[in-house]
Design a protein around this motif. Structure first.
Motif, PDB file in Angstrom:
ATOM      1  N   HIS A   1       0.841  -1.189   0.000  1.00 55.13           N
ATOM      2  CA  HIS A   1       0.000   0.000   0.000  1.00 55.13           C
ATOM      3  C   HIS A   1       0.878   1.242   0.000  1.00 55.13           C
ATOM      4  CE1 HIS A   1      -3.106  -2.873   1.246  1.00 55.13           C
ATOM      5  NE2 HIS A   1      -3.985  -1.986   0.835  1.00 55.13           N
ATOM      6  N   VAL A   2       0.359   2.303  -0.602  1.00 56.67           N
ATOM      7  CA  VAL A   2       1.064   3.584  -0.650  1.00 56.67           C
ATOM      8  C   VAL A   2       0.090   4.688  -0.270  1.00 56.67           C
ATOM      9  CG1 VAL A   2       2.599   2.764  -2.488  1.00 56.67           C
ATOM     10  CG2 VAL A   2       0.537   4.045  -3.102  1.00 56.67           C
ATOM     11  N   TRP A   3       0.641   5.789   0.205  1.00 49.28           N
ATOM     12  CA  TRP A   3      -0.156   6.990   0.410  1.00 49.28           C
ATOM     13  C   TRP A   3      -0.063   7.844  -0.846  1.00 49.28           C
ATOM     14  CZ3 TRP A   3      -3.162   7.740   4.646  1.00 49.28           C
ATOM     15  CH2 TRP A   3      -2.872   7.013   5.805  1.00 49.28           C
ATOM     16  N   TYR A   4      -1.187   8.103  -1.477  1.00 49.51           N
ATOM     17  CA  TYR A   4      -1.220   9.026  -2.614  1.00 49.51           C
ATOM     18  C   TYR A   4      -1.493  10.419  -2.076  1.00 49.51           C
ATOM     19  CZ  TYR A   4      -3.529  11.835  -6.192  1.00 49.51           C
ATOM     20  OH  TYR A   4      -3.918  12.871  -7.001  1.00 49.51           O
ATOM     21  N   ALA A   5      -0.554  11.340  -2.274  1.00 50.10           N
ATOM     22  CA  ALA A   5      -0.683  12.705  -1.783  1.00 50.10           C
ATOM     23  C   ALA A   5      -1.345  13.572  -2.854  1.00 50.10           C
ATOM     24  CB  ALA A   5       0.689  13.276  -1.419  1.00 50.10           C
ATOM     25  N   SER A   6      -2.574  13.986  -2.595  1.00 47.14           N
ATOM     26  CA  SER A   6      -3.335  14.811  -3.536  1.00 47.14           C
ATOM     27  C   SER A   6      -3.285  16.261  -3.080  1.00 47.14           C
ATOM     28  CB  SER A   6      -4.784  14.341  -3.616  1.00 47.14           C
ATOM     29  OG  SER A   6      -5.396  14.409  -2.339  1.00 47.14           O
ATOM     30  N   TYR A   7      -3.136  17.164  -4.026  1.00 49.69           N
ATOM     31  CA  TYR A   7      -2.973  18.583  -3.705  1.00 49.69           C
ATOM     32  C   TYR A   7      -3.890  19.479  -4.532  1.00 49.69           C
ATOM     33  CZ  TYR A   7      -0.066  17.787  -7.813  1.00 49.69           C
ATOM     34  OH  TYR A   7       0.374  17.398  -9.052  1.00 49.69           O
ATOM     35  N   GLY A   8      -4.659  18.895  -5.453  1.00 51.37           N
ATOM     36  CA  GLY A   8      -5.573  19.665  -6.306  1.00 51.37           C
ATOM     37  C   GLY A   8      -7.014  19.273  -6.035  1.00 51.37           C
ATOM     38  N   SER A   9      -7.761  19.005  -7.093  1.00 51.73           N
ATOM     39  CA  SER A   9      -9.175  18.687  -6.914  1.00 51.73           C
ATOM     40  C   SER A   9      -9.374  17.389  -6.144  1.00 51.73           C
ATOM     41  CB  SER A   9      -9.880  18.609  -8.276  1.00 51.73           C
ATOM     42  OG  SER A   9      -9.343  17.558  -9.069  1.00 51.73           O
ATOM     43  N   ASN A  10      -8.378  16.486  -6.168  1.00 55.59           N
ATOM     44  CA  ASN A  10      -8.516  15.224  -5.441  1.00 55.59           C
ATOM     45  C   ASN A  10      -8.460  15.389  -3.928  1.00 55.59           C
ATOM     46  OD1 ASN A  10      -8.878  13.604  -7.682  1.00 55.59           O
ATOM     47  ND2 ASN A  10      -6.689  13.231  -7.944  1.00 55.59           N
ATOM     48  N   LEU A  11      -8.207  16.609  -3.461  1.00 54.22           N
ATOM     49  CA  LEU A  11      -8.378  16.875  -2.032  1.00 54.22           C
ATOM     50  C   LEU A  11      -9.811  16.562  -1.597  1.00 54.22           C
ATOM     51  CD1 LEU A  11      -6.486  20.274  -1.881  1.00 54.22           C
ATOM     52  CD2 LEU A  11      -5.988  18.381  -0.329  1.00 54.22           C
ATOM     53  N   ALA A  12     -10.782  16.775  -2.483  1.00 62.05           N
ATOM     54  CA  ALA A  12     -12.185  16.482  -2.192  1.00 62.05           C
ATOM     55  C   ALA A  12     -12.424  14.977  -2.349  1.00 62.05           C
ATOM     56  CB  ALA A  12     -13.098  17.271  -3.118  1.00 62.05           C
TER      57      ALA A  12
ATOM     58  N   LEU B   1     -11.559   5.920  -8.382  1.00 62.20           N
ATOM     59  CA  LEU B   1     -11.592   4.543  -7.905  1.00 62.20           C
ATOM     60  C   LEU B   1     -12.867   3.824  -8.328  1.00 62.20           C
ATOM     61  CD1 LEU B   1     -10.168   4.898  -4.266  1.00 62.20           C
ATOM     62  CD2 LEU B   1      -8.940   4.449  -6.405  1.00 62.20           C
ATOM     63  N   ARG B   2     -14.017   4.461  -8.148  1.00 64.13           N
ATOM     64  CA  ARG B   2     -15.302   3.801  -8.387  1.00 64.13           C
ATOM     65  C   ARG B   2     -15.955   4.201  -9.709  1.00 64.13           C
ATOM     66  NH1 ARG B   2     -16.947   1.298  -3.893  1.00 64.13           N
ATOM     67  NH2 ARG B   2     -19.106   1.261  -4.573  1.00 64.13           N
ATOM     68  N   GLY B   3     -15.362   5.185 -10.386  1.00 62.53           N
ATOM     69  CA  GLY B   3     -15.930   5.668 -11.636  1.00 62.53           C
ATOM     70  C   GLY B   3     -16.955   6.756 -11.381  1.00 62.53           C
ATOM     71  N   GLY B   4     -17.197   7.571 -12.405  1.00 59.69           N
ATOM     72  CA  GLY B   4     -18.199   8.621 -12.287  1.00 59.69           C
ATOM     73  C   GLY B   4     -17.682   9.953 -12.781  1.00 59.69           C
ATOM     74  N   ARG B   5     -18.551  10.944 -12.734  1.00 56.12           N
ATOM     75  CA  ARG B   5     -18.217  12.294 -13.198  1.00 56.12           C
ATOM     76  C   ARG B   5     -18.272  13.270 -12.031  1.00 56.12           C
ATOM     77  NH1 ARG B   5     -21.044  15.175 -18.351  1.00 56.12           N
ATOM     78  NH2 ARG B   5     -19.967  13.402 -19.313  1.00 56.12           N
ATOM     79  N   PRO B   6     -17.174  13.941 -11.720  1.00 58.08           N
ATOM     80  CA  PRO B   6     -17.189  14.916 -10.634  1.00 58.08           C
ATOM     81  C   PRO B   6     -18.085  16.108 -10.963  1.00 58.08           C
ATOM     82  CG  PRO B   6     -14.945  14.345 -11.293  1.00 58.08           C
ATOM     83  CD  PRO B   6     -15.859  13.805 -12.338  1.00 58.08           C
ATOM     84  N   GLN B   7     -18.627  16.713  -9.934  1.00 58.11           N
ATOM     85  CA  GLN B   7     -19.452  17.901 -10.125  1.00 58.11           C
ATOM     86  C   GLN B   7     -18.626  19.003 -10.791  1.00 58.11           C
ATOM     87  OE1 GLN B   7     -21.251  19.343  -6.550  1.00 58.11           O
ATOM     88  NE2 GLN B   7     -22.113  21.160  -7.504  1.00 58.11           N
ATOM     89  N   GLY B   8     -19.160  19.562 -11.868  1.00 54.86           N
ATOM     90  CA  GLY B   8     -18.494  20.642 -12.575  1.00 54.86           C
ATOM     91  C   GLY B   8     -17.554  20.199 -13.669  1.00 54.86           C
TER      92      GLY B   8
END
Length: 202
Positions: free
Chosen positions: A2-13, A21-28
């Motif tokens: 396992h690794v820690w993925y460090a998110s700093y942009g929109s993936n903060l949400a 991971l699960r698929g889909g369309r983010p709001q906006g």
């Protein structure tokens, strides 16, 4: 592993990140993501601060504006959120960031040994090892060459997503988050303090 993925942009949400991971369309956003081979939720997440700076550049057709990149060579601190995921999930997130189909594993041996590994010339193909958290490596990806990415302001939808993620993750006063975003190259002068404040306060 396992690794820690460090998110700093929109993936903060978190909900936005789960689209990888699960698929889909983010709001906006204008793009629907297929998701990872392993669609399990992260085993954990944690607020972290990275050495360096976040900046906004390029022009994303998904968000119709600049998106976040990480400059490890800059001074200051980058507010981030680390998700504990599998190596395979990390590879599939990276693939979708590069508009490729998920499904191929990444060889992380070079970045784990040398702390940095450029997989190619694409926008998110430079892997960085940022340390260790609870016995697992902390990894992120960004552009191999910051100089090739002129600064470009983010769209309202994208900046609002980043602001949402910062609120979810870091217990800072709204004013601190506004100042943080305005200090990221590419945000001002296009975005004013009042406009960013309105997004943070939502």
């Amino acid at each position: 592993m396992h690794v820690w993925y460090a998110s700093y942009g929109s993936n903060l949400a978190r909900d936005r990140f789960l689209c990888y991971l699960r698929g889909g369309r983010p709001q906006g956003a204008t793009r629907t993501y297929p998701g990872a081979r392993d669609q399990s939720h992260p085993l954990g997440d944690a607020p972290i601060e990275l050495p360096g700076q976040v900046f906004f550049g390029w022009h994303s057709p998904t968000w119709d504006g600049g998106v976040a990149f990480y400059d490890a060579s800059s001074t200051g601190g980058a507010l981030a959120r680390a998700y504990l995921i599998t190596e395979g999930q990390f590879a599939d997130v990276a693939a979708q960031e590069m508009h490729r189909d998920p499904g191929e594993d990444l060889d992380l041996s070079t970045v784990l040994e040398e702390r940095k590994h450029s997989l190619g010339p694409g926008r998110y193909e430079s892997l960085h090892l940022l340390g260790d958290l609870e016995g697992h490596p902390v990894l992120t990806f960004t552009s191999p060459d910051d100089a090739d990415l002129p600064h470009n302001p983010p769209s309202e939808a994208y900046l609002a997503m980043v602001a949402q993620g910062l609120r979810e993750t870091h217990e800072h006063p709204d004013e601190h988050l506004v100042d943080y975003l305005l200090d990221c190259p590419g945000v001002s002068p296009h975005w004013t303090w009042e406009q960013v404040s309105d997004l943070v306060a939502v």
